[in-house]
Write an enzyme that holds these catalytic residues in place. Sequence first.
Site, PDB file in Angstrom:
ATOM      1  N   GLU A 219       0.843  -1.212   0.000  1.00  0.00           N
ATOM      2  CA  GLU A 219       0.000   0.000   0.000  1.00  0.00           C
ATOM      3  C   GLU A 219       0.875   1.258   0.000  1.00  0.00           C
ATOM      4  OE1 GLU A 219      -0.237  -2.527   2.113  1.00  0.00           O
ATOM      5  OE2 GLU A 219      -2.330  -3.053   2.562  1.00  0.00           O
ATOM      6  N   LYS A 503      -1.246 -10.980   2.767  1.00  0.00           N
ATOM      7  CA  LYS A 503      -0.425 -10.214   1.821  1.00  0.00           C
ATOM      8  C   LYS A 503       0.058 -11.120   0.702  1.00  0.00           C
ATOM      9  CE  LYS A 503       1.584  -7.163   5.324  1.00  0.00           C
ATOM     10  NZ  LYS A 503       2.866  -6.772   5.970  1.00  0.00           N
TER      11      LYS A 503
END
Length: 527
Positions: A219, A503
């Site tokens: 991110e 993730k």
Amino acid sequence: MVTWNNLDTLKSYDKLKELKGHVDIKEAMAGENGAKRVAEYTVPMASGLNFNYAAKQVDDEVLNVLAELAEEQQLVDKFEELYNGAVINTGEQRLVLHHLARRQLGKDVIVDGVNKRDFYVEQQKKAADFANKVHAGEITNEAGEKFTTVVQIGIGGSDLGPRALYIALENWAKTNGFDKMEAKFISNVDPDDAAAVLNSIDVSRSLFIVVSKSGTTLETLTNEAFVKDALVKAGLNPSKHMLTATSETSPLAKSDDYLEAFFMDDFIGGRYSSVSAVGGVILSLAFGPEIFARILNGMADEDKLATNKNIKENPDLLDALIGVYERNVQGYPETAVLPYSQALSRFPAHLQQCDMESNGKSVNRFGERVNYVTGPIIFGEPGTNGQHSFYQLLHQGTDIVPLQFVGFKDSQIGTDVVIEGSTSQKKLCANVAAQIVAFACGKDDENKNKNFEGGRPSSIIIGDQLTPESLGSLLAHFENKIMFQGFVWNVNSFDQEGVQLGKLLAKRVLAHDTDGALKAYSDLFEI
Ligand SMILES: O=P(O)(O)OC[C@H]1O[C@H](O)[C@H](O)[C@@H](O)[C@@H]1O
């Protein structure tokens, strides 16, 4: 020398389990008994705060067993090991040094020939010097104009703590003349998060801090590129607007794309990193270095109290032990943090990460599954707003949720109005006082739909005003409470393996390396 044992091996825990339901808080808080408890069951914290636990389901008998548990589990000794540089983070074989970043409690901690206290002080001074130069107009944009805005790009521990602390002091700073720069935060990979912030500022007058301890968070790296694209489109050179706060071993550390780089080490975990460059750079730019130093002082003063082995003089340890009694003996799965302060609107969100990412573990520090419950579910919203949201369940639901109130006698801005004989601040304080009694004492009613059972425990941390010092002490209180509870449960509170799988799967989706359900869900979004 300390030994690391599971909670269910302790003799004191066996005694504690015998005290389930021992105190009827409805009875204990009734009438003048209640008034006496409020006066007696209180412990001074740092920065003028007080921890009041009169409405918790404890009495001297319970407290004595909790003191035995603290002694048998060597909680303060383990804290001493931690701040003296032992490898407490067993999952990553690392030291845990966030206390050292605010003040040195014990011995020098030297790693690879480097005095770690000196390293933290050096980075704080570097941030202070940089901030002073920006405020003085010695560091400007390419057109020679002063920077007016600073934007932090980060997520998790690189966002939640700094954002909560900034919001907590934003109005105090404006009222007291410490509002040096406007601060904004970009965290989510949702493009609307970055776009909304970029649309709200003058990018030519803005500094952007890319904050990532690892330097690899999807991110944050995505949002860095997003912002760089906006700077280029505005005809600006990104390297004249971008800073980074990262670990010395991260990929970001080697890049010369930044006006300045500030470093943290591997010994301060993300959720404890507001005391490092993660919080230090943006808070020094937004409020000035002295305000950041005052936050650290408030934290350090609270840490000092946490070294006391007498639980009745150690508010962080006492709060932790009562929380263990509520979680492991009374059987309450959740707890709520309810600050009666709009400025603390993001403080519960930060504590969600700090607590649940630290103690949301089911194996102990040796990798063995534990046979007892550990970290609670944390939630919370400011009061009085929560009263108009989820207090119905808290008062009349089938689950009992222990509550942690926070309140201040005075507002930060000082603007107020007397309506029907009281100021808004008095109305705010009246509500939190009333809620504690309503939860504890309830109200009998023949109409069961209108009946309040009471017997619902709560504590309150109360202070004069939310200032840099009291904010620091409040944050340190909860950090130390979480640490002591992790020691009780014998878990490693300082790694976070549980966040890695998601993730990895997200990366597989983006690489179109999917099958089964993962492919099916990817197809739903036509990825
Ligand atoms: O600071 P970074 O390395 O970018 O990590 C940001 C966050 O990512 C991870 O998800 C961890 O759960 C957090 O503890 C960490 O704060």
